[in-house]
Design a protein around this motif. Structure first.
Motif, PDB file in Angstrom:
ATOM      1  N   GLN A  73       0.808  -1.221   0.000  1.00 25.00           N
ATOM      2  CA  GLN A  73       0.000   0.000   0.000  1.00 25.00           C
ATOM      3  C   GLN A  73       0.843   1.274   0.000  1.00 25.00           C
ATOM      4  OE1 GLN A  73      -3.367   0.036  -0.428  1.00 25.00           O
ATOM      5  NE2 GLN A  73      -2.971  -2.139  -0.732  1.00 25.00           N
ATOM      6  N   MET A  74       2.170   1.093  -0.010  1.00 19.07           N
ATOM      7  CA  MET A  74       3.028   2.285   0.016  1.00 19.07           C
ATOM      8  C   MET A  74       3.031   2.970  -1.347  1.00 19.07           C
ATOM      9  SD  MET A  74       6.251   1.043   2.288  1.00 19.07           S
ATOM     10  CE  MET A  74       6.333   1.551   3.992  1.00 19.07           C
ATOM     11  N   ALA A  75       3.373   4.256  -1.343  1.00 15.58           N
ATOM     12  CA  ALA A  75       3.421   5.012  -2.593  1.00 15.58           C
ATOM     13  C   ALA A  75       4.488   4.424  -3.516  1.00 15.58           C
ATOM     14  CB  ALA A  75       3.741   6.468  -2.286  1.00 15.58           C
ATOM     15  N   PRO A  76       4.235   4.456  -4.830  1.00 12.89           N
ATOM     16  CA  PRO A  76       5.196   3.864  -5.773  1.00 12.89           C
ATOM     17  C   PRO A  76       6.607   4.425  -5.607  1.00 12.89           C
ATOM     18  CG  PRO A  76       3.170   4.483  -6.898  1.00 12.89           C
ATOM     19  CD  PRO A  76       3.032   4.966  -5.488  1.00 12.89           C
ATOM     20  N   ILE A  77       6.711   5.713  -5.345  1.00 19.95           N
ATOM     21  CA  ILE A  77       8.040   6.329  -5.199  1.00 19.95           C
ATOM     22  C   ILE A  77       8.798   5.703  -4.016  1.00 19.95           C
ATOM     23  CG2 ILE A  77       6.943   8.252  -3.944  1.00 19.95           C
ATOM     24  CD1 ILE A  77      10.171   8.629  -5.891  1.00 19.95           C
ATOM     25  N   ILE A  78       8.045   5.395  -2.939  1.00 21.80           N
ATOM     26  CA  ILE A  78       8.679   4.790  -1.758  1.00 21.80           C
ATOM     27  C   ILE A  78       9.144   3.378  -2.082  1.00 21.80           C
ATOM     28  CG2 ILE A  78       8.322   4.078   0.637  1.00 21.80           C
ATOM     29  CD1 ILE A  78       8.230   7.090   0.180  1.00 21.80           C
ATOM     30  N   ILE A  79       8.255   2.629  -2.758  1.00 24.26           N
ATOM     31  CA  ILE A  79       8.620   1.253  -3.102  1.00 24.26           C
ATOM     32  C   ILE A  79       9.859   1.269  -3.983  1.00 24.26           C
ATOM     33  CG2 ILE A  79       7.842  -0.837  -4.302  1.00 24.26           C
ATOM     34  CD1 ILE A  79       5.054  -0.269  -3.295  1.00 24.26           C
ATOM     35  N   LEU A  80       9.910   2.256  -4.886  1.00 24.64           N
ATOM     36  CA  LEU A  80      11.062   2.374  -5.777  1.00 24.64           C
ATOM     37  C   LEU A  80      12.339   2.668  -4.978  1.00 24.64           C
ATOM     38  CD1 LEU A  80      10.853   2.097  -8.865  1.00 24.64           C
ATOM     39  CD2 LEU A  80      11.192   4.578  -8.994  1.00 24.64           C
TER      40      LEU A  80
END
Lengths: 257, 727
Positions: B407-414
């Motif tokens: 559920q984390m923001a894509p930028i964080i996952i990246l």
């Protein structure tokens, strides 16, 4: 005089009960092995008659894992400890050594003293010679252990011993005299020349202050450890302020019973 | 030379202030704004979920930490269980996670100081204050200032009092209307917010990173970890309810100093001052614990050869790991400085730190399963997850971690995956060439049930090399039964294991020494090697314990070669093993580096066949053929009958040993003086194998006269063999 006699015979009984036949005490000597600090010749001489446990402690700053410091400095610390121990070694008494990396020196001293069954802990300080020894006595607490240790240390030397006791304001001073006289007798029994021993009784005032003032005239102090009260636990024990102020070498006799 | 001991100096209260203090610390003052924005009043639920995920991790970590209470925390357990690959992912993840968290705290610190003063404003000042705070912390850590732990307790106490007062007073000012709608962003918003706020729960991990210094670890580690997580979860949930109850969540979401904005409503200026003071203290202490933990992780990585020793040198004068501290501080400073450009930096820092720790914790759960499966000898946790919860806790832990991360923001996952990639890259560039640990996972996967197993107690680094080589050779002769396995056991003799003292670190040192020496040989000989480090009051009993656990086919012991008469035969550490081990026992004295041509004395003794077999195994080291030697006294005038008798004895031994005719050569010598002849003949060989003579009624090991003379006079290597009948 008869009361003095009773006192000393009571001591004699206790002694045969509790002390080993050799009568040898063991003193813990903590040394900071992160710095090179050769022991004082005067202290080496003083501690000759007793068994020693030399505790080399390497202080670890909070920011460092103790294992980390050990990994890097163990060899150097052990070498220092060894050279210090070699100066303490003599034929007739045991000298053990322990090396500990610790964040809390006092914690370590307590544990090692406990583990090695030490009777007392040495506290370093500055002095040129040890001629006059002050022995404050608090009462019956730990008395016998203090006196026999002083006996062992002084027997072979020319140092004089002053026993000190302070009675509270308004209390009967004869009680204090009784304690001092008994302790003096007991020291004589231990083989200390009567001329080497005197005593001083003080009435009223703060015993702590009195001791600190007196120490200025002495070279060495033997203090008895006491179980700290709740107040002491919060504000620091009685001993800590004394030790902080005196700057003279001292021995703290542990309260093992 | 005396061996250094390590003291455990962190008691219950200190562990609580270190763990709980870090958690109550900075997060509680900064996160409510971000959380309210993400989930509205339901953000208290986000905190409850985060707390639950943390609790699962705390349970697994507690079990691992009481099993191996030494520095390093999650990193160390994952590295041991799963090997250097995952070890470097978690090591780098924790290190960067701590730096991100530190930067997050310091920016919050700047915001709280700047906001209440009207004429001070702007991000530049916030960043500047953050950097000043950080340099203070780095300075303290660099110089190793022993901050009074009493002062620390007082500060954390004061900060906790302020937070409690905030909660208690605030409860009376909650406007129920503000709590409607309760969950404006729905379940996914709640979970997403969980990801952001998880950073506040890394305090209990800090307890695990200093596990090596905690007094009475089996009690204090699980107690403080679990207690701090539970208390802090409750506190955070209450703070969220108060915060979103007193002011509408939209207003809080916009605030950089949410707690202070809420406090002004019901406590006025006094409240603001108290909150600002508490927030500043909290940020400093939380950030300080993070730097402290980062240095521990670095040290643990260096210890396991996963990190350059250069980074891990301690300062000559201050004794602190100054390079690691500077490196940590420098990266943190860059992250804080990034706040000038990136407007949403606070949430970003928090979330990346959360990501790193979530990844670490899911691997910790896996590590726990691996440890339980492999059940290594030195892993004996005093806190165990109860059986009802066992597979559930790690499984649920991993599942929930994945849910939260998803559920984390894509930028964080990246960014998070970038950090994982950093760990992976580090593994291939650096770790693979340096580290020797392979992790327990290999053991769990490869089964080693029926293979021949040799147990080698090793103690002396000078002799262990040859001992292991020999054991490997012996084991290697049994490859037909599956890949043979060596178990190198080291016993650390401890007079009286004291909970105040750190034995675990010493155990690890020993084990690493062993691994270093043994690994190459094992690889070269194509045998599996496992090391087992044990502690015990008596060496012989501990070795026997290991034998019972490992069920080896043979024990190979090194022996100095001296016989004692005072109550012992071979020595106090060996006698009991030689007598009682339920397997074959070989004592070896190694005088030469080569095993060369071995000879076995083939006599009538019960252990002769075992000696013959051992000689055959030893012979395989240098590709030689063993010789079986028998010496007979001449019978009257006929030498042939004597040599026939000798051959018959050899035949018998060969049959009982199960050797093939092409496996050995035989030598029969006829001489008047049997002992002298044996000695003279045996000395022509490089290695002599002798069977022990029979046990006497008193069950003492009786040492046959020939074996004794050989052991005392031979100049070759000697192996004294005691066989074992499984019947």
């Amino acid at each position: 005089m008869s009361s003095g006699h009773e006192q000393s015979s009571r001591f004699a009984e206790n002694v045969t009960d509790k002390m080993p036949l050799t009568g040898d005490s063991t003193i813990l000597v903590p040394v900071d092995v992160s710095i090179t600090e050769p022991p004082d010749q005067v202290i080496l001489d003083l501690l000759k008659p007793v068994n020693l446990v030399v505790l080399g402690y390497y202080p670890v700053p909070k920011q460092t894992a103790p294992a980390h410091l050990k990994e890097e400095h163990e060899a150097e610390a052990a070498e220092r400890l060894e050279s210090i121990v070699s100066r303490f070694v003599r034929g007739d008494h045991e000298v053990e050594d322990v090396l500990v990396f610790t964040k809390d020196r006092q914690d370590t001293i307590d544990r090692i003293a406990e583990q090695h069954d030490c009777d007392a802990v040495f506290v370093p300080g500055e002095t040129d010679a040890i001629d006059r020894i002050l022995v404050p006595l608090r009462g019956d607490v730990n008395l016998e252990r203090i006196v026999s240790l002083v006996g062992e240390l002084v027997r072979a030397s020319d140092a004089t011993v002053t026993l000190f006791h302070s009675v509270p304001e308004g209390a009967d001073p004869s009680q204090g005299e009784f304690i001092l006289r008994g302790a003096a007798d007991r020291l004589t029994e231990e083989g200390v020349d009567r001329d080497q021993v005197d005593w001083q009784l003080s009435e009223g005032g703060s015993p702590k202050r009195k001791i600190i003032d007196l120490v200025a005239d002495y070279d060495f102090v033997v203090l008895g450890e006491a179980e700290p009260s709740l107040r002491d636990r919060i504000l620091g024990t009685v001993l800590t302020p004394i030790l902080e102020e005196i700057e003279k070498p001292a021995i703290i006799v542990r309260d093992i019973e | 030379m005396s061996k250094g001991q390590l003291e455990r100096n962190i008691g219950f209260l200190e562990a609580m202030t270190l763990g709980g203090g870090t958690m109550i610390g900075a997060g509680i003052f900064i996160l409510p704004g971000i959380a309210a924005e993400g989930a509205g009043p339901a953000s208290s639920v986000s905190f409850l979920i985060a707390g639950f995920v943390a609790l699962l991790a705390a349970l697994s970590l507690s079990e691992l930490a009481t099993g191996m209470p030494i520095a390093g925390g999650s990193y160390h357990y994952v590295n041991r269980a799963l090997g250097g690959f995952f070890g470097s992912i978690v090591g780098w993840g924790m290190w960067t996670g701590l730096m991100f968290a530190s930067a997050f705290y310091m920016i919050g610190f700047g915001q709280y100081l700047v906001e209440p003063i009207p004429f001070l404003d702007g991000r530049a000042l916030v960043v500047l204050l953050g950097l000043i705070g950080l340099s203070l912390i780095v300075g303290v850590n660099y110089y190793g200032t022993e901050e009074s732990s009493q002062l620390q307790n007082v500060m954390i106490g004061a900060e906790t009092v302020v937070v409690l007062a905030y909660v208690v007073l605030g409860l009376f000012f909650i406007d129920p209307n503000n709590l409607e709608p309760f969950a404006p962003t729905g379940p996914s918003g709640i979970i997403a917010t969980t990801g952001v706020v998880f950073v506040s729960f890394l305090g209990f991990e800090i307890i695990a990173t200093v596990a090596g210094e905690v007094k009475d670890p089996s009690r204090n580690i699980p107690l403080t970890m679990i207690l701090s997580v539970v208390l802090v979860t409750i506190l955070y949930a209450l703070v969220m309810i108060v915060t979103t109850g007193v002011l509408p969540y939209q207003a809080i979401g916009d605030s950089l100093v949410p707690v202070s904005d809420v406090a002004v409503v019901f406590a006025g200026a006094v409240g603001v001052v108290a909150i600002v003071a508490a927030a500043a203290i909290a940020a400093i202490s939380s950030s300080n614990s993070s730097v402290l933990a980062a240095a521990r992780v670095n040290f643990a990585m260096g210890r396991d050869d996963l990190m350059s020793e250069w980074l891990n040198v301690t300062h000559d004068r201050f004794g602190t790991p100054h390079r690691a501290i500077i490196a940590t501080g420098a990266v943190t400073a860059l992250l804080i400085a990034a706040g000038l450009q990136v407007e949403t930096i606070v949430a970003l820092l928090a979330e990346v730190a959360s990501f790193s720790f979530l990844v670490s914790y899911s691997l910790v759960h896996v590590a726990l399963v691996v440890f339980r499966r492999a059940d290594p000898e030195d892993y004996d946790p005093s806190f165990k997850i109860p059986d009802v919860l066992y597979p559930a806790v790690p499984v649920l832990g991993v599942v929930l971690t994945i849910v939260v991360i998803s559920q984390m923001a894509p930028i964080i996952i990246l960014l998070g995956l970038g950090i994982v990639g950093l760990g992976v890259g580090w593994y291939f560039v650096y770790v693979r060439d340096h580290a020797i640990d392979r992790g327990l996972i290999d053991e769990v996967i490869t089964s080693t049930t029926d293979a021949y197993r040799v147990l080698v107690p090793v103690a002396n680094p000078d002799t262990q090399q040859n001992l292991i080589r020999l054991a490997a050779a012996t084991a290697h002769a049994h490859t037909d039964e599956g890949t043979p396995e060596l178990v190198a056991v080291n016993v650390l003799q401890v007079a009286d294991p004291d909970p105040q003292q750190n034995v675990a670190a010493e155990r690890l040192d020993h084990q690493r020494d062993l691994l270093d020496g043994a690994h190459d040989i094992a690889a070269e000989m194509d045998v599996q090697l496992r090391t087992v480090a044990m502690t015990g009051e008596r060496v012989d009993e501990t070795i026997l314990e290991a034998i019972v656990d490992e069920e080896p086919d043979q024990v190979l012991l090194g022996w100095g070669g001296t016989l004692t008469r005072q109550g012992h035969v071979f020595g106090p550490n060996l006698d009991a093993v030689v007598e009682d081990a339920p397997c074959e026992v070989t004592l070896v004295m190694l005088y030469n580096d080569t095993i060369g041509n071995p000879v076995a004395l083939a006599g009538p003794g019960p252990h002769s066949p075992a000696a013959a077999r051992r000689a055959a195994e030893f012979a395989s080291v240098d590709g030689a053929v063993p010789t079986l030697l028998n010496v007979q006294q001449p019978m009257g005038d006929d030498d042939t009958t004597a040599s026939e008798r000798g051959n018959a004895v050899i035949d018998d031994v060969v049959e009982r040993a199960g050797l093939n005719p092409e496996d050995y050569e035989r030598a029969v010598v006829v001489d008047d003086d049997i002992e002298a002849a044996i000695l003279a003949t045996a000395d022509q060989f490089d290695t002599i194998c002798v069977g022990l003579s029979e046990r006497s009624a008193a069950s003492r090991v009786m040492f046959g006269t020939i074996a004794e003379r050989i052991s005392q006079e031979a100049t070759s290597n000697v192996g004294i063999v005691r066989g074992w009948n499984e019947s």
